[in-house]
Design a protein around this motif. Sequence first.
Motif, PDB file in Angstrom:
ATOM      1  N   GLY A 254     -14.899   6.119   3.801  1.00  0.00           N
ATOM      2  CA  GLY A 254     -15.737   6.060   2.591  1.00  0.00           C
ATOM      3  C   GLY A 254     -15.399   4.852   1.722  1.00  0.00           C
ATOM      4  O   GLY A 254     -15.587   4.863   0.506  1.00  0.00           O
ATOM      5  N   THR A 255     -14.902   3.803   2.357  1.00  0.00           N
ATOM      6  CA  THR A 255     -14.518   2.587   1.639  1.00  0.00           C
ATOM      7  C   THR A 255     -15.748   1.702   1.418  1.00  0.00           C
ATOM      8  O   THR A 255     -16.540   1.494   2.336  1.00  0.00           O
ATOM      9  CB  THR A 255     -13.453   1.831   2.465  1.00  0.00           C
ATOM     10  OG1 THR A 255     -12.310   2.684   2.599  1.00  0.00           O
ATOM     11  CG2 THR A 255     -13.039   0.530   1.813  1.00  0.00           C
TER      12      THR A 255
ATOM     13  N   PHE B 208       0.831  -1.214   0.000  1.00  0.00           N
ATOM     14  CA  PHE B 208       0.000   0.000   0.000  1.00  0.00           C
ATOM     15  C   PHE B 208       0.864   1.262   0.000  1.00  0.00           C
ATOM     16  O   PHE B 208       0.522   2.260  -0.639  1.00  0.00           O
ATOM     17  CB  PHE B 208      -0.922   0.015   1.220  1.00  0.00           C
ATOM     18  CG  PHE B 208      -2.134  -0.882   1.086  1.00  0.00           C
ATOM     19  CD1 PHE B 208      -2.351  -1.629  -0.065  1.00  0.00           C
ATOM     20  CD2 PHE B 208      -3.072  -0.946   2.101  1.00  0.00           C
ATOM     21  CE1 PHE B 208      -3.473  -2.448  -0.182  1.00  0.00           C
ATOM     22  CE2 PHE B 208      -4.201  -1.747   1.989  1.00  0.00           C
ATOM     23  CZ  PHE B 208      -4.396  -2.501   0.850  1.00  0.00           C
ATOM     24  N   LYS B 209       1.973   1.229   0.745  1.00  0.00           N
ATOM     25  CA  LYS B 209       2.858   2.411   0.803  1.00  0.00           C
ATOM     26  C   LYS B 209       3.371   2.759  -0.590  1.00  0.00           C
ATOM     27  O   LYS B 209       3.414   3.924  -0.975  1.00  0.00           O
ATOM     28  CB  LYS B 209       4.056   2.124   1.731  1.00  0.00           C
ATOM     29  CG  LYS B 209       3.740   2.282   3.203  1.00  0.00           C
ATOM     30  CD  LYS B 209       4.952   2.873   3.949  1.00  0.00           C
ATOM     31  CE  LYS B 209       4.518   3.503   5.252  1.00  0.00           C
ATOM     32  NZ  LYS B 209       4.398   2.485   6.324  1.00  0.00           N
ATOM     33  N   GLU B 210       3.752   1.723  -1.324  1.00  0.00           N
ATOM     34  CA  GLU B 210       4.283   1.971  -2.666  1.00  0.00           C
ATOM     35  C   GLU B 210       3.165   2.479  -3.592  1.00  0.00           C
ATOM     36  O   GLU B 210       3.378   3.385  -4.388  1.00  0.00           O
ATOM     37  CB  GLU B 210       4.917   0.686  -3.219  1.00  0.00           C
ATOM     38  CG  GLU B 210       5.451   0.807  -4.634  1.00  0.00           C
ATOM     39  CD  GLU B 210       6.654   1.744  -4.784  1.00  0.00           C
ATOM     40  OE1 GLU B 210       7.049   2.413  -3.794  1.00  0.00           O
ATOM     41  OE2 GLU B 210       7.198   1.813  -5.912  1.00  0.00           O
ATOM     42  N   ALA B 211       1.982   1.897  -3.465  1.00  0.00           N
ATOM     43  CA  ALA B 211       0.857   2.361  -4.281  1.00  0.00           C
ATOM     44  C   ALA B 211       0.585   3.837  -3.983  1.00  0.00           C
ATOM     45  O   ALA B 211       0.383   4.653  -4.891  1.00  0.00           O
ATOM     46  CB  ALA B 211      -0.382   1.519  -4.003  1.00  0.00           C
TER      47      ALA B 211
ATOM     48  N   PRO C 283      -4.800   4.171  -6.387  1.00  0.00           N
ATOM     49  CA  PRO C 283      -5.747   3.787  -5.331  1.00  0.00           C
ATOM     50  C   PRO C 283      -5.558   2.319  -4.947  1.00  0.00           C
ATOM     51  O   PRO C 283      -5.109   1.506  -5.759  1.00  0.00           O
ATOM     52  CB  PRO C 283      -7.114   4.010  -5.977  1.00  0.00           C
ATOM     53  CG  PRO C 283      -6.883   4.081  -7.431  1.00  0.00           C
ATOM     54  CD  PRO C 283      -5.461   4.483  -7.664  1.00  0.00           C
ATOM     55  N   VAL C 284      -5.923   1.997  -3.707  1.00  0.00           N
ATOM     56  CA  VAL C 284      -5.784   0.614  -3.246  1.00  0.00           C
ATOM     57  C   VAL C 284      -7.146   0.018  -2.918  1.00  0.00           C
ATOM     58  O   VAL C 284      -8.142   0.723  -2.728  1.00  0.00           O
ATOM     59  CB  VAL C 284      -4.863   0.503  -1.999  1.00  0.00           C
ATOM     60  CG1 VAL C 284      -3.474   1.029  -2.326  1.00  0.00           C
ATOM     61  CG2 VAL C 284      -5.458   1.225  -0.789  1.00  0.00           C
TER      62      VAL C 284
ATOM     63  N   GLY D 152      -7.170   4.961   2.587  1.00  0.00           N
ATOM     64  CA  GLY D 152      -8.275   5.496   1.776  1.00  0.00           C
ATOM     65  C   GLY D 152      -8.749   4.525   0.712  1.00  0.00           C
ATOM     66  O   GLY D 152      -9.122   4.931  -0.395  1.00  0.00           O
ATOM     67  N   ALA D 153      -8.739   3.227   1.032  1.00  0.00           N
ATOM     68  CA  ALA D 153      -9.055   2.200   0.024  1.00  0.00           C
ATOM     69  C   ALA D 153     -10.395   2.453  -0.657  1.00  0.00           C
ATOM     70  O   ALA D 153     -11.362   2.881  -0.014  1.00  0.00           O
ATOM     71  CB  ALA D 153      -9.066   0.823   0.678  1.00  0.00           C
TER      72      ALA D 153
END
Length: 412
Positions: free
Chosen positions: A280-281, A228-231, A237-238, A258-259
């Motif tokens: 807001g996932t 996730f950090k790299e994304a 977005p993840v 913030g997936a």
Amino acid sequence: MSFEIWENARLATLQAGQDANYGLIDDGALVIEGEYLAWVGPRTDMPAQYRHGAAIHDARNALITPGLVDCHTHLVYGGHRANEFELRLNGASYEDIARAGGGIKSTVEATRLATEAQLYKSAKKRLNHLLNEGVTTLEIKSGYGLSLADEAKCLRVARQLAKDNLVQIQNTFLGAHAVPPEFQDKSDAYIDAVVAMIEPLKAEGLIDAVDAFCDRIGFTYAQTEKVFKEAQRLNLPVKLHAEQLTNSRGASLASQYGALSCDHLEWLNEEGAAAMARAGTVAVLLPGAFYFIRETKLPPIELLRQHKVPMAISTDSNPGSSPCTSLLLMLNMACTFMRLTPQEALAGVTRIAAQALGLKDRGVLSANQCADFVLWDVSHPAELAYAFGSNPCLSTVWGGQIRATTSNTHIF
Ligand code: DI6
Ligand code: FE
């Protein structure tokens, strides 16, 4: 540019806030300008300017809904796993098979051996089934290549499918799906490799989002966070396969990033639901996988409702846990197994599914949305969730273009 008008239809607009009656408009009309809807409403309210020189389409009393959105699929892979289905019916569990080197890994082997052309051919068959039921947007995840070259191969196939068909496809990189054989017992090293794949795949224009499988047969919280950090660094977005077999606090983690969505969620708890609501996932429910692996623990629907977490529904089309290409069947199963109401279910394959993909221009019938819609041989939207195993899709319009007119009919 001139307009095209569709009239003589009942519309289920699915506009937010009108779910109580599906946003129904009994004698409705749609006006298309190019790829977008210019106007939607009761036919008798349509401003006269639109009629001038317009092409008129008679919907012949069909029900029109927004185009369906299948927001979680693994459509591109080699082979299939009917043999494992047999093993399971002779006593093995999904997890036993996975641990014995079957499961995802056997599909990885078949996917690596397949050429791009072979992968394209089999994925196209599955795509055709989705299209035939009115799917106008879908997501395709990678995750059966598990090396830079093989992940890229699958993602290129997905891009090619989008080029060749009247459909929108969002590509998601799921390198963190399983540990490939060459990294056996070295899952941390594999995660470093996954992290290193994201930038080149993005540079090649192959990915729109990043996903991971955070669970006891997938990756840990800490490993997932590295991905996730790299994304996040690359502004992608993840989303997350979260709490499918255990609660690994994946929903809380994904929410911190913030997936767009957390998917499966059978073991979601209150902390996770609250975190998703704050971020807001979207919760993506996958009744096909629930059914096929004979899960007995239901996702906590009431908790999701209490926290106002929006719920989407998807096929999870994949060879292991959901060899399914019918989003309509998922609509029915979301109601029967998970006790969603038909209107929650229909919003879950339209407006909320679009939200799960971060797309704001589709999923409802209203002005300025993509002209993506489906004509159905039903008179009320509840029939779409009620009947199962049949397909009442008459015709689909994608980006203002009529995609196909079928000989399908309803069963009543
Ligand atoms: N969860 C699932 O349900 C699929 N992937 C995942 O992370 C199953 C994939 C497979 O068994 O091939
Ligand atoms: Fe999945």
